[in-house]
Design an enzyme around this catalytic site. Structure first.
Site, short mmCIF file in Angstrom:
data_model
loop_
_atom_site.label_atom_id
_atom_site.label_comp_id
_atom_site.label_asym_id
_atom_site.label_seq_id
_atom_site.Cartn_x
_atom_site.Cartn_y
_atom_site.Cartn_z
N GLY A 1 0.80 -1.26 -0.12
CA GLY A 1 -0.22 0.15 -0.04
C GLY A 1 0.82 1.34 0.01
CG PHE B 1 12.04 -11.29 -11.74
CD1 PHE B 1 12.35 -10.19 -11.09
CD2 PHE B 1 12.42 -12.52 -11.20
CE1 PHE B 1 12.79 -10.06 -9.89
CE2 PHE B 1 12.94 -12.38 -9.89
CZ PHE B 1 13.09 -11.55 -9.33
CE1 TYR C 1 0.86 -12.38 -15.30
CE2 TYR C 1 1.14 -10.43 -16.75
CZ TYR C 1 1.40 -11.17 -15.49
OH TYR C 1 2.31 -10.48 -14.66
C1 HXC Z 1 15.60 -12.21 -13.31
C2 HXC Z 1 16.33 -11.72 -11.25
C3 HXC Z 1 15.91 -10.40 -11.39
C4 HXC Z 1 15.36 -9.97 -12.63
C5 HXC Z 1 16.65 -10.47 -9.42
N1 HXC Z 1 16.67 -11.66 -10.15
N2 HXC Z 1 16.24 -9.69 -10.18
N3 HXC Z 1 16.04 -12.57 -12.02
N4 HXC Z 1 15.28 -10.87 -13.61
N5 HXC Z 1 15.13 -8.64 -13.15
C6 HXC Z 1 16.99 -12.81 -9.32
C7 HXC Z 1 18.13 -12.75 -8.30
O1 HXC Z 1 19.44 -12.95 -9.16
C8 HXC Z 1 18.01 -14.12 -7.35
O2 HXC Z 1 18.46 -15.25 -7.95
C9 HXC Z 1 16.52 -14.02 -7.10
O3 HXC Z 1 15.89 -13.38 -8.22
C10 HXC Z 1 16.11 -13.21 -5.94
O4 HXC Z 1 16.74 -11.88 -5.96
P1 HXC Z 1 16.72 -10.84 -4.67
O5 HXC Z 1 17.33 -9.48 -5.30
O6 HXC Z 1 17.49 -11.63 -3.65
O7 HXC Z 1 15.14 -10.82 -4.19
P2 HXC Z 1 14.62 -10.33 -3.09
O8 HXC Z 1 15.44 -9.23 -2.23
O9 HXC Z 1 13.86 -11.23 -2.53
O10 HXC Z 1 13.44 -9.23 -3.84
C11 HXC Z 1 12.58 -9.66 -4.58
C12 HXC Z 1 12.39 -8.47 -5.74
C13 HXC Z 1 11.88 -7.45 -5.37
C14 HXC Z 1 11.23 -9.28 -6.58
C15 HXC Z 1 13.73 -8.61 -6.68
O11 HXC Z 1 13.02 -6.44 -4.63
C16 HXC Z 1 11.79 -6.10 -6.47
O12 HXC Z 1 12.32 -5.61 -6.75
N6 HXC Z 1 10.23 -6.28 -6.61
C17 HXC Z 1 9.84 -5.35 -7.49
C18 HXC Z 1 8.27 -5.18 -7.54
C19 HXC Z 1 7.49 -5.32 -8.68
O13 HXC Z 1 8.17 -6.35 -9.32
N7 HXC Z 1 6.56 -4.65 -8.91
C20 HXC Z 1 5.49 -4.90 -9.98
C21 HXC Z 1 4.44 -5.71 -9.73
S1 HXC Z 1 3.47 -5.65 -11.28
P3 HXC Z 1 19.60 -15.97 -7.68
O14 HXC Z 1 19.40 -17.11 -8.39
O15 HXC Z 1 20.91 -14.93 -8.19
O16 HXC Z 1 20.00 -16.17 -6.14
C22 HXC Z 1 2.64 -7.00 -11.81
C23 HXC Z 1 1.95 -7.14 -12.75
C24 HXC Z 1 2.42 -6.03 -13.92
O17 HXC Z 1 3.02 -8.00 -11.13
C25 HXC Z 1 1.35 -6.32 -15.19
C26 HXC Z 1 1.98 -5.89 -16.42
C27 HXC Z 1 1.81 -4.52 -16.98
P1 NAP Z 2 4.26 -1.76 -7.20
O1 NAP Z 2 4.21 -0.37 -6.76
O2 NAP Z 2 5.67 -2.28 -7.46
O3 NAP Z 2 3.50 -2.78 -6.12
C1 NAP Z 2 4.27 -3.90 -5.56
C2 NAP Z 2 4.14 -3.68 -4.11
O4 NAP Z 2 4.44 -5.01 -3.49
C3 NAP Z 2 5.15 -2.61 -3.61
O5 NAP Z 2 4.41 -1.65 -2.66
C4 NAP Z 2 6.16 -3.64 -2.80
O6 NAP Z 2 6.70 -2.85 -1.81
C5 NAP Z 2 5.31 -4.62 -2.42
N1 NAP Z 2 5.99 -6.00 -2.20
C6 NAP Z 2 7.02 -6.63 -2.83
N2 NAP Z 2 7.48 -7.60 -2.42
C7 NAP Z 2 6.84 -7.72 -1.03
C8 NAP Z 2 6.98 -8.45 0.05
N3 NAP Z 2 7.80 -9.52 -0.31
N4 NAP Z 2 6.29 -8.27 1.08
C9 NAP Z 2 5.57 -7.31 1.14
N5 NAP Z 2 5.45 -6.12 0.40
C10 NAP Z 2 6.20 -6.60 -1.07
O7 NAP Z 2 3.37 -1.98 -8.61
P2 NAP Z 2 1.83 -2.03 -9.10
O8 NAP Z 2 1.92 -1.96 -10.42
O9 NAP Z 2 1.19 -0.83 -8.15
O10 NAP Z 2 1.18 -3.27 -8.75
C11 NAP Z 2 0.16 -3.35 -7.82
C12 NAP Z 2 -0.53 -4.79 -7.87
O11 NAP Z 2 -1.33 -4.85 -9.14
C13 NAP Z 2 0.30 -6.02 -7.96
O12 NAP Z 2 -0.45 -7.34 -7.67
C14 NAP Z 2 0.41 -6.07 -9.37
O13 NAP Z 2 0.54 -7.37 -9.95
C15 NAP Z 2 -0.91 -5.78 -10.03
N6 NAP Z 2 -1.06 -5.46 -11.62
C16 NAP Z 2 -0.38 -4.18 -11.81
C17 NAP Z 2 -0.65 -3.99 -13.14
C18 NAP Z 2 0.00 -2.50 -13.73
O14 NAP Z 2 -0.19 -2.25 -14.90
N7 NAP Z 2 0.35 -1.60 -12.84
C19 NAP Z 2 -1.32 -4.71 -14.19
C20 NAP Z 2 -1.64 -5.96 -13.56
C21 NAP Z 2 -1.69 -6.17 -12.10
P3 NAP Z 2 8.19 -3.03 -1.11
O15 NAP Z 2 9.19 -3.27 -2.28
O16 NAP Z 2 8.57 -2.09 -0.12
O17 NAP Z 2 8.14 -4.38 -0.48
#
Ligand code: HXC
Ligand code: NAP
Length: 289
Positions: free
Chosen positions: A23, A105, A155
């Site tokens: 949030g 990712f 998806y």
């Molecule tokens: C491939 C990756 C990677 C990347 C990290 N890894 N980044 N692999 N591509 N970009 C690998 C690392 O090498 C490691 O594997 C493993 O993943 C874990 O990485 P950590 O950095 O140790 O992970 P952690 O600290 O636990 O954090 C998790 C995280 C997070 C997912 C990387 O920190 C993060 O940045 N989250 C971003 C939030 C996000 O994605 N929001 C979008 C949600 S939108 P190895 O093997 O090397 O140990 C969504 C839908 C979108 O969900 C719809 C589309 C429009």
């Molecule tokens: P975002 O800002 O990256 O939101 C993801 C949130 O999850 C962040 O606040 C992150 O905060 C939190 N998070 C990640 N790992 C976590 C963990 N281990 N524990 C607790 N919190 C964690 O992206 P967003 O686009 O707003 O996405 C919100 C939701 O919408 C997601 O479910 C996503 O799949 C969905 N969605 C988004 C889109 C789009 O176009 N934006 C499309 C389809 C679906 P911290 O890094 O501080 O933990």
């Protein structure tokens, strides 16, 4: 009036305590802002305390509502349990949980390590399961009604290449949404989901479409309605689904994507590309047989 405006009446969420995972950023923060403006008290939770504190300050200043920031990694059940208990201690109860936290990712699947794959499954599916179990048991043990709103993706039902761990995990969340809608209805716990199409957020866009990818794959181009989503229109839907106005709705997955996924599904939808003269030519040749 437009889709950029709030939809529900003032006070529609008065006295509700709503916990939004993820949030402090993106869509979670926008939903939290709207819930607050409708009178709810809101807990925002994610891993980064500094981000949460900053968001809480901004949200409470903008809405004059009460926001509690609580850091927690949803992959860890003990942290989830403690976070929920702290929220209940602070506000007296929690009525609604929005499972919004996620990670993703974009990568060819064969390039992912097992740990990378598991990281996404752990955050999206296990994290949602942890939050759902903690809140579900809390409501059932306390004899309280409850509401889950899970944020999935389109998806989750179509599948998608290049985001396979996310697709698999979100499909699991979708199944959990429908399954618990039935199993926990007897406890007056509702469970619905939203499947958003493209909504600009830093988390989804800068990480999933870095550098040139954003220009090459402009998400608006894939949307029949020709634009990406506005946060307020998603917040409007979310507010309705957590409010008592949707009391008879459970087990629903509502898509809000401007027609994006259906465009990919319809066999002849690519015929948008057929130029008008060619349609004219085909029409003219019909009469000549
Ligand atoms: C491939 C990756 C990677 C990347 C990290 N890894 N980044 N692999 N591509 N970009 C690998 C690392 O090498 C490691 O594997 C493993 O993943 C874990 O990485 P950590 O950095 O140790 O992970 P952690 O600290 O636990 O954090 C998790 C995280 C997070 C997912 C990387 O920190 C993060 O940045 N989250 C971003 C939030 C996000 O994605 N929001 C979008 C949600 S939108 P190895 O093997 O090397 O140990 C969504 C839908 C979108 O969900 C719809 C589309 C429009
Ligand atoms: P975002 O800002 O990256 O939101 C993801 C949130 O999850 C962040 O606040 C992150 O905060 C939190 N998070 C990640 N790992 C976590 C963990 N281990 N524990 C607790 N919190 C964690 O992206 P967003 O686009 O707003 O996405 C919100 C939701 O919408 C997601 O479910 C996503 O799949 C969905 N969605 C988004 C889109 C789009 O176009 N934006 C499309 C389809 C679906 P911290 O890094 O501080 O933990």
């Amino acid at each position: 009036m437009s889709y950029k405006d709030g939809m529900l009446r003032d006070g529609a969420l008065e006295d509700k305590v709503i916990l939004v995972t993820g949030g402090g950023t993106g869509l979670g923060k926008s939903m939290a802002a709207y819930f607050l403006s409708l009178g709810a008290k809101v807990v925002i939770s994610s891993r980064k305390n500094a981000v949460l504190e900053e968001a809480a300050k901004e949200l409470s200043e903008a809405t004059k509502g009460e926001v509690l920031p609580l850091a927690c990694d949803i992959r860890d059940m003990d942290q989830v349990q403690n976070m929920l208990e702290e929220a209940v201690r602070h506000f007296g109860r929690v009525d609604i949980v929005v499972n919004n936290a996620a990670a993703n990712f974009i990568s060819p699947t064969e390039r992912l390590s097992a740990n990378a794959f598991h990281t996404i499954l752990d955050i999206v599916l296990k994290g949602t399961a942890n939050m759902t179990l903690a809140a579900g048991k809390y409501w059932i043990d306390g004899g309280m009604p409850g509401v889950f709103l899970n944020i999935v993706t389109t998806y989750a039902f179509t599948g998608s290449g290049y985001v396979v761990p996310s697709a698999a995990a979100k499909a699991g969340v979708l199944a959990m949404t429908r399954s618990l809608a039935v199993e926990w209805a007897k406890y007056k716990i509702r469970s619905n989901a939203i499947a958003p199409g493209p909504f600009p957020t830093e988390g989804a866009w800068t990480r999933l479409l870095p550098g040139d990818l954003a220009a090459k794959f402009d998400p608006a181009n894939k949307v029949p309605l020709g634009r990406v989503g506005e946060h307020q229109e998603l917040a409007n839907l979310a507010a309705y689904l957590v409010s008592d106005f949707s009391a008879y709705m459970t087990g629903e997955i509502i898509t809000i994507d401007g027609g994006e996924w259906l465009k990919g599904a319809g066999q002849f939808n690519g015929f948008d590309a057929v130029p008008k003269p060619l349609w004219d030519q085909m029409e003219a040749s019909r009469g000549k047989k």
